[in-house]
Write a protein that holds these residues in place. Structure first.
Motif, PDB file in Angstrom:
ATOM      1  N   ALA A 211       0.833  -1.209   0.000  1.00  0.00           N
ATOM      2  CA  ALA A 211       0.000   0.000   0.000  1.00  0.00           C
ATOM      3  C   ALA A 211       0.866   1.257   0.000  1.00  0.00           C
ATOM      4  N   ALA A 212       1.929   1.256   0.807  1.00  0.00           N
ATOM      5  CA  ALA A 212       2.821   2.413   0.858  1.00  0.00           C
ATOM      6  C   ALA A 212       3.562   2.585  -0.458  1.00  0.00           C
ATOM      7  N   ILE A 213       3.961   1.481  -1.060  1.00  0.00           N
ATOM      8  CA  ILE A 213       4.664   1.541  -2.348  1.00  0.00           C
ATOM      9  C   ILE A 213       3.723   2.050  -3.430  1.00  0.00           C
ATOM     10  N   THR A 214       2.498   1.552  -3.446  1.00  0.00           N
ATOM     11  CA  THR A 214       1.516   1.981  -4.448  1.00  0.00           C
ATOM     12  C   THR A 214       1.225   3.473  -4.314  1.00  0.00           C
ATOM     13  N   GLU A 215       1.162   3.960  -3.096  1.00  0.00           N
ATOM     14  CA  GLU A 215       0.934   5.386  -2.865  1.00  0.00           C
ATOM     15  C   GLU A 215       2.084   6.216  -3.431  1.00  0.00           C
ATOM     16  N   ALA A 216       3.316   5.753  -3.223  1.00  0.00           N
ATOM     17  CA  ALA A 216       4.485   6.476  -3.718  1.00  0.00           C
ATOM     18  C   ALA A 216       4.526   6.493  -5.234  1.00  0.00           C
ATOM     19  N   MET A 217       3.982   5.482  -5.866  1.00  0.00           N
ATOM     20  CA  MET A 217       3.988   5.406  -7.330  1.00  0.00           C
ATOM     21  C   MET A 217       3.225   6.553  -7.972  1.00  0.00           C
ATOM     22  N   ARG A 218       2.281   7.133  -7.255  1.00  0.00           N
ATOM     23  CA  ARG A 218       1.453   8.198  -7.812  1.00  0.00           C
ATOM     24  C   ARG A 218       2.244   9.463  -8.131  1.00  0.00           C
ATOM     25  N   THR A 219       3.365   9.652  -7.448  1.00  0.00           N
ATOM     26  CA  THR A 219       4.145  10.876  -7.646  1.00  0.00           C
ATOM     27  C   THR A 219       5.562  10.607  -8.152  1.00  0.00           C
ATOM     28  N   GLU A 220       5.876   9.356  -8.466  1.00  0.00           N
ATOM     29  CA  GLU A 220       7.236   9.015  -8.891  1.00  0.00           C
ATOM     30  C   GLU A 220       7.499   9.504 -10.323  1.00  0.00           C
ATOM     31  N   PRO A 221       8.495  10.388 -10.517  1.00  0.00           N
ATOM     32  CA  PRO A 221       8.758  10.943 -11.847  1.00  0.00           C
ATOM     33  C   PRO A 221       9.637  10.072 -12.743  1.00  0.00           C
ATOM     34  N   SER A 222      10.390   9.145 -12.158  1.00  0.00           N
ATOM     35  CA  SER A 222      11.310   8.317 -12.934  1.00  0.00           C
ATOM     36  C   SER A 222      10.615   7.049 -13.417  1.00  0.00           C
ATOM     37  N   ARG A 223      10.647   6.807 -14.704  1.00  0.00           N
ATOM     38  CA  ARG A 223      10.014   5.629 -15.282  1.00  0.00           C
ATOM     39  C   ARG A 223      10.603   4.340 -14.720  1.00  0.00           C
ATOM     40  N   GLU A 224      11.917   4.271 -14.620  1.00  0.00           N
ATOM     41  CA  GLU A 224      12.572   3.050 -14.153  1.00  0.00           C
ATOM     42  C   GLU A 224      12.381   2.830 -12.658  1.00  0.00           C
ATOM     43  N   THR A 225      12.364   3.908 -11.885  1.00  0.00           N
ATOM     44  CA  THR A 225      12.092   3.760 -10.456  1.00  0.00           C
ATOM     45  C   THR A 225      10.634   3.352 -10.253  1.00  0.00           C
ATOM     46  N   LEU A 226       9.754   3.893 -11.085  1.00  0.00           N
ATOM     47  CA  LEU A 226       8.346   3.505 -11.043  1.00  0.00           C
ATOM     48  C   LEU A 226       8.194   2.017 -11.335  1.00  0.00           C
ATOM     49  N   ARG A 227       8.950   1.521 -12.302  1.00  0.00           N
ATOM     50  CA  ARG A 227       8.927   0.091 -12.626  1.00  0.00           C
ATOM     51  C   ARG A 227       9.360  -0.735 -11.417  1.00  0.00           C
ATOM     52  N   ALA A 228      10.423  -0.287 -10.758  1.00  0.00           N
ATOM     53  CA  ALA A 228      10.924  -1.004  -9.580  1.00  0.00           C
ATOM     54  C   ALA A 228       9.879  -1.009  -8.469  1.00  0.00           C
ATOM     55  N   MET A 229       9.180   0.114  -8.315  1.00  0.00           N
ATOM     56  CA  MET A 229       8.138   0.189  -7.293  1.00  0.00           C
ATOM     57  C   MET A 229       6.982  -0.754  -7.618  1.00  0.00           C
ATOM     58  N   ALA A 230       6.609  -0.817  -8.888  1.00  0.00           N
ATOM     59  CA  ALA A 230       5.516  -1.703  -9.293  1.00  0.00           C
ATOM     60  C   ALA A 230       5.867  -3.158  -9.004  1.00  0.00           C
ATOM     61  N   LEU A 231       7.106  -3.529  -9.299  1.00  0.00           N
ATOM     62  CA  LEU A 231       7.540  -4.882  -8.999  1.00  0.00           C
ATOM     63  C   LEU A 231       7.555  -5.132  -7.492  1.00  0.00           C
ATOM     64  N   ALA A 232       8.038  -4.146  -6.731  1.00  0.00           N
ATOM     65  CA  ALA A 232       8.118  -4.292  -5.289  1.00  0.00           C
ATOM     66  C   ALA A 232       6.727  -4.434  -4.671  1.00  0.00           C
ATOM     67  N   ALA A 233       5.763  -3.698  -5.226  1.00  0.00           N
ATOM     68  CA  ALA A 233       4.394  -3.787  -4.721  1.00  0.00           C
ATOM     69  C   ALA A 233       3.845  -5.198  -4.882  1.00  0.00           C
ATOM     70  N   GLY A 234       4.362  -5.900  -5.882  1.00  0.00           N
ATOM     71  CA  GLY A 234       3.962  -7.303  -6.103  1.00  0.00           C
ATOM     72  C   GLY A 234       4.888  -8.285  -5.431  1.00  0.00           C
ATOM     73  N   GLY A 235       5.816  -7.769  -4.606  1.00  0.00           N
ATOM     74  CA  GLY A 235       6.702  -8.649  -3.854  1.00  0.00           C
ATOM     75  C   GLY A 235       7.956  -9.071  -4.586  1.00  0.00           C
ATOM     76  N   VAL A 236       8.276  -8.388  -5.709  1.00  0.00           N
ATOM     77  CA  VAL A 236       9.427  -8.772  -6.538  1.00  0.00           C
ATOM     78  C   VAL A 236      10.470  -7.659  -6.516  1.00  0.00           C
ATOM     79  N   ARG A 237      11.713  -8.022  -6.380  1.00  0.00           N
ATOM     80  CA  ARG A 237      12.801  -7.047  -6.425  1.00  0.00           C
ATOM     81  C   ARG A 237      13.298  -6.863  -7.843  1.00  0.00           C
ATOM     82  N   ASP A 238      13.641  -5.628  -8.193  1.00  0.00           N
ATOM     83  CA  ASP A 238      14.107  -5.316  -9.551  1.00  0.00           C
ATOM     84  C   ASP A 238      15.599  -5.614  -9.639  1.00  0.00           C
ATOM     85  N   VAL A 239      15.950  -6.792 -10.058  1.00  0.00           N
ATOM     86  CA  VAL A 239      17.348  -7.189 -10.220  1.00  0.00           C
ATOM     87  C   VAL A 239      17.526  -7.742 -11.616  1.00  0.00           C
ATOM     88  N   ARG A 240      18.397  -7.115 -12.386  1.00  0.00           N
ATOM     89  CA  ARG A 240      18.616  -7.534 -13.773  1.00  0.00           C
ATOM     90  C   ARG A 240      20.071  -7.910 -13.955  1.00  0.00           C
TER      91      ARG A 240
END
Length: 241
Positions: A211-240
């Motif tokens: 819920a906290a991650i989803t809330e932060a996504m509303r104002t996140e200006p970086s596309r890639e950081t937004l992607r990482a947040m979306a993955l984190a909200a689903g319990g996944v870490r952004d590691v490539r």
């Protein structure tokens, strides 16, 4: 800080006039005035004139200029900041390649570097291809604090693929704010450090804070950081890889 700005700050800090520099380099004073005001680029002849008049090399000119500006630094930090900034501006990665910088130092460095395209270009190069993890994470830390969304994207991509730099950034965030989930959730909204936002999402993935991650996504200006947040909200870490 651009070269023209550095020349002007260094000249004034040394108490020199346009005539002093003009006489040292056999250059018309109007040329120097136009360079310092940003109307003309600083040619090699102009830079050499300042070097002769000041008795300094190019790196030392940046050091003097940064010290004159102060960049809001305390007396204890000024020597460290000016030396680090002079290294970056002159293309020398030695200082940044050996010791990890602090959050406060990164902010001071970006305040000096943000308007200098060549300096930002060097930091981007070091972020992606620096020889040491310290150089890469320090470059990430400075770029992450510029407030530029495109640079935030580059930092996010670098942290996702560079395990050594990522581990250092994660540790720095935890050392600064602690490991409590609420403190990390607050970092999701840290608009002065895109790297901290990415790291907070990474650390909170799977911790029941979607819920906290989803809330932060509303104002996140970086596309890639937004992607990482979306993955984190689903319990996944952004590691490539």
């Amino acid at each position: 800080m651009r070269m023209d700005q550095a020349l002007g700050h260094a000249r004034r800090a040394a108490g020199l006039t346009y005539r002093d520099v003009a006489d040292a380099g056999h250059i018309d004073r109007s040329v120097l005035c136009n360079v310092e005001k940003g109307r003309k680029p600083a040619s090699e002849n102009v830079i050499r004139a300042y070097e002769r008049a000041l008795g300094l090399n190019r790196r030392e000119i940046f050091t003097l200029a940064a010290a004159a500006l102060g960049a809001g630094l305390t007396a204890g930090d000024r020597e460290t900041i000016t030396d680090m900034y002079a290294s970056i501006a002159s293309g020398d990665d030695t200082v940044l390649a050996t010791v990890q910088t602090t959050h406060a130092v990164d902010h001071s460095l970006q305040a000096l570097a943000i308007r200098e395209k060549r300096t930002i270009k060097r930091l981007r190069l070091w972020l992606n291809d620096g020889d040491t993890a310290e150089l890469r994470v320090n470059s990430a830390g400075i770029l992450a604090k510029t407030g530029d969304a495109d640079l935030a994207d580059e930092v996010a991509l670098a942290l996702a693929r560079d395990a050594a730099a990522r581990d250092r950034y994660l540790t720095a965030v935890q050392n600064r704010v602690g490991t409590e989930p609420d403190a990390l959730a607050a970092e999701l909204h840290n608009q002065r450090d895109s790297g901290a936002r990415w790291c907070a999402a990474y650390l909170l993935a799977g911790a029941g804070h979607s819920a906290a991650i989803t809330e932060a996504m509303r104002t996140e200006p970086s596309r890639e950081t937004l992607r990482a947040m979306a993955l984190a909200a689903g319990g996944v870490r952004d590691v490539r890889s």
